[in-house]
Design a protein around this motif. Structure first.
Motif, mmCIF file in Angstrom:
data_model
loop_
_atom_site.group_PDB
_atom_site.id
_atom_site.type_symbol
_atom_site.label_atom_id
_atom_site.label_comp_id
_atom_site.label_asym_id
_atom_site.label_seq_id
_atom_site.Cartn_x
_atom_site.Cartn_y
_atom_site.Cartn_z
ATOM 1 N N ALA A 4 -14.092 -2.789 -6.370
ATOM 2 C CA ALA A 4 -14.070 -1.324 -6.405
ATOM 3 C C ALA A 4 -15.077 -0.788 -7.411
ATOM 4 N N ALA A 5 -15.200 -1.469 -8.551
ATOM 5 C CA ALA A 5 -16.169 -1.045 -9.559
ATOM 6 C C ALA A 5 -17.594 -1.249 -9.058
ATOM 7 N N ARG A 6 -17.851 -2.392 -8.416
ATOM 8 C CA ARG A 6 -19.204 -2.678 -7.925
ATOM 9 C C ARG A 6 -19.637 -1.678 -6.868
ATOM 10 N N LEU A 7 -18.695 -1.250 -6.031
ATOM 11 C CA LEU A 7 -19.006 -0.279 -4.985
ATOM 12 C C LEU A 7 -18.978 1.157 -5.495
ATOM 13 N N ASP A 8 -18.623 1.328 -6.773
ATOM 14 C CA ASP A 8 -18.503 2.671 -7.350
ATOM 15 C C ASP A 8 -17.590 3.539 -6.486
ATOM 16 N N VAL A 30 -9.902 5.059 -3.803
ATOM 17 C CA VAL A 30 -9.497 3.800 -3.174
ATOM 18 C C VAL A 30 -8.131 3.994 -2.529
ATOM 19 N N ALA A 31 -8.009 3.618 -1.260
ATOM 20 C CA ALA A 31 -6.723 3.654 -0.561
ATOM 21 C C ALA A 31 -6.235 2.228 -0.354
ATOM 22 N N ASP A 32 -4.984 1.981 -0.711
ATOM 23 C CA ASP A 32 -4.384 0.650 -0.627
ATOM 24 C C ASP A 32 -3.308 0.670 0.453
ATOM 25 N N ILE A 33 -3.584 0.027 1.594
ATOM 26 C CA ILE A 33 -2.620 -0.065 2.689
ATOM 27 C C ILE A 33 -1.656 -1.208 2.395
ATOM 28 N N GLY A 34 -0.362 -0.906 2.362
ATOM 29 C CA GLY A 34 0.620 -1.924 2.007
ATOM 30 C C GLY A 34 0.585 -2.203 0.521
ATOM 31 N N ALA A 35 0.718 -1.152 -0.276
ATOM 32 C CA ALA A 35 0.538 -1.251 -1.726
ATOM 33 C C ALA A 35 1.640 -2.037 -2.417
ATOM 34 N N GLY A 36 2.746 -2.302 -1.725
ATOM 35 C CA GLY A 36 3.818 -3.099 -2.311
ATOM 36 C C GLY A 36 4.405 -2.453 -3.550
ATOM 37 N N THR A 37 4.509 -3.228 -4.620
ATOM 38 C CA THR A 37 5.056 -2.709 -5.873
ATOM 39 C C THR A 37 4.002 -2.031 -6.731
ATOM 40 N N GLY A 38 2.802 -1.839 -6.189
ATOM 41 C CA GLY A 38 1.809 -1.010 -6.851
ATOM 42 C C GLY A 38 1.002 -1.674 -7.943
ATOM 43 N N MET A 39 0.978 -3.008 -7.985
ATOM 44 C CA MET A 39 0.247 -3.681 -9.062
ATOM 45 C C MET A 39 -1.237 -3.351 -9.034
ATOM 46 N N ALA A 79 -11.461 8.289 1.470
ATOM 47 C CA ALA A 79 -11.621 7.085 0.652
ATOM 48 C C ALA A 79 -13.045 6.542 0.702
ATOM 49 N N HIS A 80 -13.507 6.068 -0.453
ATOM 50 C CA HIS A 80 -14.744 5.291 -0.493
ATOM 51 C C HIS A 80 -14.471 3.826 -0.156
ATOM 52 N N LEU A 81 -13.243 3.389 -0.428
ATOM 53 C CA LEU A 81 -12.855 2.002 -0.171
ATOM 54 C C LEU A 81 -11.398 1.978 0.268
ATOM 55 N N VAL A 82 -11.130 1.297 1.382
ATOM 56 C CA VAL A 82 -9.761 1.040 1.845
ATOM 57 C C VAL A 82 -9.521 -0.456 1.745
ATOM 58 N N VAL A 83 -8.419 -0.856 1.110
ATOM 59 C CA VAL A 83 -8.133 -2.277 0.934
ATOM 60 C C VAL A 83 -6.787 -2.630 1.553
ATOM 61 N N MET A 84 -6.687 -3.884 1.978
ATOM 62 C CA MET A 84 -5.419 -4.505 2.361
ATOM 63 C C MET A 84 -5.351 -5.813 1.594
ATOM 64 N N THR A 85 -4.502 -5.883 0.577
ATOM 65 C CA THR A 85 -4.447 -7.045 -0.303
ATOM 66 C C THR A 85 -3.118 -7.769 -0.129
ATOM 67 N N GLY A 86 -2.970 -8.897 -0.834
ATOM 68 C CA GLY A 86 -1.729 -9.655 -0.717
ATOM 69 C C GLY A 86 -1.475 -10.132 0.700
#
Length: 248
Positions: free
Chosen positions: A31-35, A39-48, A97-104
């Motif tokens: 996220a920092a590299r892409l400036d 940021v949108a987090d799909i399935g953010a879970g417990t928000g870590m 959003a500039h970046l959408v992520v799906m993590t975990g």
């Protein structure tokens, strides 16, 4: 029998159960590299991840379908700097959003091509021009699920766990039998282990261009033995090289 994350008595153990996650630092750096201001987090879970991103000045949209997880997320550090949404990817606002992520490994919860296309379509819709989508899936060839089965109880925070695994094509179901805080629970969760062709077909199907890939959280390349397939894709970009990020 219920999904692990929908069980309030177990949801509060999630962060301990998933401690040592290597993906969090990777996505914070990305996220920092892409400036990426938003940021949108799909399935953010417990928000870590949302908490970490918010602490670094990003505006964060945390989207989570399970109310039990979202309740915990709202108590994370910097949670007051996050816009929390209860729902599926369809709830994402347009073009923010500039970046959408799906993590975990959230991307593995979409169990067929139709649902995979649907979430990618919503992710693309949520992007600003030249925005990016990032996610990861486990490499099916490595068969990580073989390490998930154990019939002898293992200690977990507050109790013990036994786990069985069922494999049906590219779908893997793990059934957990928990003894936590003096209570017994049975949970079931199914994940899809898509092929690389499945992943690429989904991206192409919604107009996302793969621009960079990695095979693990240390930045090593994708290979048949890499544990992860980590993908960065762009909305409006025609890169000259498939593994270079689009210029911003």
């Amino acid at each position: 029998m219920s999904n692990f994350y929908a069980t309030s008595e177990l949801a509060r153990h999630y962060d301990v159960h998933c401690s040592g996650r290597r993906d969090l630092g990777f996505y914070v750096e990305l996220a920092a590299r892409l400036d990426a201001g938003v940021v949108a987090d799909i399935g953010a879970g417990t928000g870590m991840l949302c908490s970490l991103l918010a602490s670094r000045g990003h505006h964060v949209i945390g989207l989570e379908p399970q109310a039990t997880m979202l309740e915990i997320a709202r108590r994370q550090p910097y949670a007051d700097r996050v816009t929390w949404l209860h729902g599926t990817a369809a709830a994402l606002p347009d073009s923010q959003a500039h970046l959408v992520v799906m993590t975990g490994h959230v991307a593995q919860y979409f169990l067929d091509d139709a649902s995979w296309l649907d979430v990618l379509r919503h992710a693309r819709r949520a992007l600003q021009p030249n925005g990016h989508v990032a996610f990861e899936v486990r490499n099916k060839e490595v068969e990580a699920w073989r390490d998930w089965q154990f019939t002898e109880p293992r200690r977990v925070d507050g109790g013990s766990l036994r786990q069985d695994v069922l494999v049906d094509g590219d779908l893997v179901t793990h059934v957990g039998r928990w003894s936590v805080d003096g209570r017994e629970f049975v949970t079931s969760e199914t994940l899809r282990f898509p092929s690389w062709e499945d992943v690429e077909r989904g991206l192409a199907g919604v107009g996302l261009q793969q621009v960079e890939t990695w095979g693990d959280w240390d930045g090593s390349p994708v290979s048949s033995t890499a544990p992860e397939w980590i993908v960065l894709a762009a909305r409006d970009c025609q890169p000259s090289h498939p593994r270079r990020s689009c210029p911003r």
